[in-house]
Design a protein around this motif. Structure first.
Motif, short mmCIF file in Angstrom:
data_model
loop_
_atom_site.label_atom_id
_atom_site.label_comp_id
_atom_site.label_asym_id
_atom_site.label_seq_id
_atom_site.Cartn_x
_atom_site.Cartn_y
_atom_site.Cartn_z
N UNK A 207 24.57 139.00 39.03
CA UNK A 207 23.44 139.61 38.33
C UNK A 207 22.75 140.63 39.24
N UNK A 208 22.55 140.26 40.51
CA UNK A 208 21.90 141.18 41.44
C UNK A 208 22.76 142.40 41.72
N UNK A 212 22.27 146.71 40.80
CA UNK A 212 22.35 147.77 41.78
C UNK A 212 21.98 147.41 43.20
N UNK A 213 21.86 146.12 43.49
CA UNK A 213 21.50 145.70 44.85
C UNK A 213 22.76 145.65 45.73
N UNK A 214 23.21 146.81 46.14
CA UNK A 214 24.42 146.91 46.97
C UNK A 214 24.13 147.47 48.36
N UNK A 215 22.84 147.60 48.69
CA UNK A 215 22.48 148.24 49.95
C UNK A 215 22.98 147.48 51.19
N UNK A 216 23.13 146.17 51.09
CA UNK A 216 23.57 145.39 52.25
C UNK A 216 25.06 145.57 52.54
N UNK A 281 29.51 133.92 49.53
CA UNK A 281 29.06 134.75 50.65
C UNK A 281 28.67 136.15 50.18
N UNK A 282 29.41 136.68 49.23
CA UNK A 282 29.01 137.98 48.65
C UNK A 282 27.63 137.86 48.01
#
Length: 494
Positions: A207-208, A212-216, A281-282
């Motif tokens: 969901x995250x 669009x929470x791919x900055x990490x 972990x992802x």
């Protein structure tokens, strides 16, 4: 090497230096020989492997792996590599388990291929340190998560954590002493619970990511630590989460149709666990920055607080349930190793006996419980993980050498299942590297102590096993305990 033709396959002869001079129990004028029942089917086998593997590690080791290796991308590579190594090791063990269809895992394989001295060194270190350390480590992680909801915002007192860990050990020892089927039912139940918890974490991460929470994951290999020691320690921490991949080989004699169910269970359980670990972990790395993940004392709880809000405590409960199920599987297999070693004459006779009604190896389980409680007193989780892994992979290497010997020197032995010779060679090389890498790159005096401890087993072997020196009063104590615990000598299931 020991000639396997001396005992393969039916009416096998023991090849250890001393036969167990057990005292048979007389009941109603008849001498009884017991055998453990084959009650473990495919579902139970998969639950034993996966349920033991999915324990505390996936909830506690991710931050240690990331801290050791330095970057999110490299940490995922470590997790995937650990799963691949566990898979290849399990396939190699599956061949061993179908050639040597006896319980005991590494101990019985080393005994049949390398001889009784090396086997005794294994069982000495396993019974007095490795297996109790594993039990203590999982119990500590269970206790840490179990008491966390009662100490929000602060660290739980160490005494409370250790008391809860001791209570968990005692409860599961009792369960495993009472009934095999009940302990397997416990294993299946907690496997379902922990898989559901991991699926919740995976879904939350998806969901995250969709949001669009791919900055990490940008420049995800930045700050990777390239070196023998950081990679070796990262593998130790990751492989702790995969510990249990070989558990089914400890209970081969209680497995229905081992030539079929052993490889099937491996091929189902380990890929399932590996995929779950990678996805979890992802999810962790999607929700938390690397810095947040490394600084977290309980990564699943931190994840829960960020994603589930006021319901974050559910992750603490889920992690506790997961560790509890893993502890049950560790107990189930660990007691069998002690039982088999006693049956071969490498441990006191009383530990080779089973309860006359419940048909469980209760003396061996009680003994394992006592040693685990002693190890728990000074126990530290991270220290336990590192030195347990070092000891375990030392003997994995010897076991795999035995498989290579059988494949080269004994190709005529019946093999219901076999793997290409390249697979055990790859795992053997990895095992040697895991043992030597930390010592070469960053020598620590503790590794010397562990090595000396392993080889000290030879000093005990010579007088008490080879020359059969028996302390006075041991036979009387054996008879007393036999009557008190209602146990009798147990035969192998062949």
């Amino acid at each position: 090497m020991v000639d396997l033709n001396k005992y393969q396959f039916e009416n096998m002869e023991k090849v250890s230096d001393s036969q167990p001079s057990v005292t048979t129990v007389a009941m109603e004028g008849k001498t009884q020989k017991l055998s453990l029942k084959r009650e473990l089917g495919l579902l139970g086998a998969v639950s034993l492997i996966a349920g033991t593997m999915i324990g505390s590690g996936i909830f506690m080791s991710p931050q240690s792996v990331l801290l050791s290796i330095g970057s999110p991308g490299a940490s995922l590579v470590i997790w995937m590599s650990c799963g691949l190594l566990a898979m290849l090791g399990s396939l190699s063990y599956a061949e061993l388990g179908t050639v040597i269809q006896e319980s005991g895992g590494e101990y019985i394989y080393i005994l049949r291929t390398s001889g009784p001295l090396v086997a005794f060194m294994l069982i000495f270190s396993s019974v007095t340190f490795a297996r109790p350390a594993s039990i203590a480590g999982v119990a500590l992680s269970f206790a840490g998560y179990a008491v966390a909801p009662f100490y929000l915002g602060c660290t739980p007192p160490l005494l409370v954590v250790k008391c809860v860990a001791a209570a968990a050990i005692i409860v599961l020892a009792t369960v495993n002493c009472l009934n095999v089927r009940f302990s397997m039912s416990v294993q299946v139940f907690f496997l379902v619970a922990k898989v559901l918890a991991l699926i919740v974490i995976v879904i939350g991460g998806v969901v995250m990511l969709v949001r669009g929470h791919t900055e990490n994951f940008e420049d995800s290999f930045k700050n990777t630590k390239v070196g023998i020691n950081p990679i070796g320690i990262a593998f130790f921490q990751g492989l702790w989460s995969y510990d249990g991949w070989n558990n089914l080989n400890y209970v081969t004699e209680e497995l229905k149709r081992p030539e079929v169910n052993l490889p099937r269970a491996v091929l189902i359980a380990i890929p399932m666990v590996t995929v779950l670990y990678l996805l979890v972990n992802v999810s962790y790395l999607t929700v938390m920055t690397p810095k947040e993940l490394i600084s977290s004392n309980a990564v699943a709880v931190t994840w829960g607080n960020k994603v589930l809000g006021s319901w974050g405590w559910i992750m603490s409960v889920a992690a506790a349930l997961s560790a509890f199920g893993s502890l049950n599987g560790t107990f189930f297999s660990g007691g069998r190793v002690c039982f088999v070693a006693a049956r071969e004459g490498h441990m006191p006779d009383i530990l080779s006996m089973a309860h006359v009604h419940r048909l469980t190896p209760s003396p061996a389980l009680i003994f394992t419980t006592a040693i685990s409680l002693i190890v728990l007193i000074p126990g530290d989780f991270q220290t336990i993980v590192n030195f347990f892994s070092f000891t375990a992979w030392f003997f994995y290497a010897i076991t795999l050498s035995g498989l290579l010997y059988l494949k080269i020197k004994k190709p005529e032995l019946p093999r219901p299942y076999k793997v290409p010779i390249l697979i055990p060679i790859v795992v053997l090389i990895a095992a040697v590297l895991l043992v030597l890498a930390p010592i070469i790159d960053d020598p620590q005096i503790e590794y010397l102590y562990v090595t000396l401890f392993i080889f000290s087993g030879a000093l005990i072997y010579m007088p008490f096993i080879h020359y059969k020196v028996c302390p006075g009063g041991l036979k009387k104590l054996t008879v007393f305990l036999q009557l008190f615990l209602e146990v009798a000598p147990a035969d192998k299931n062949l």
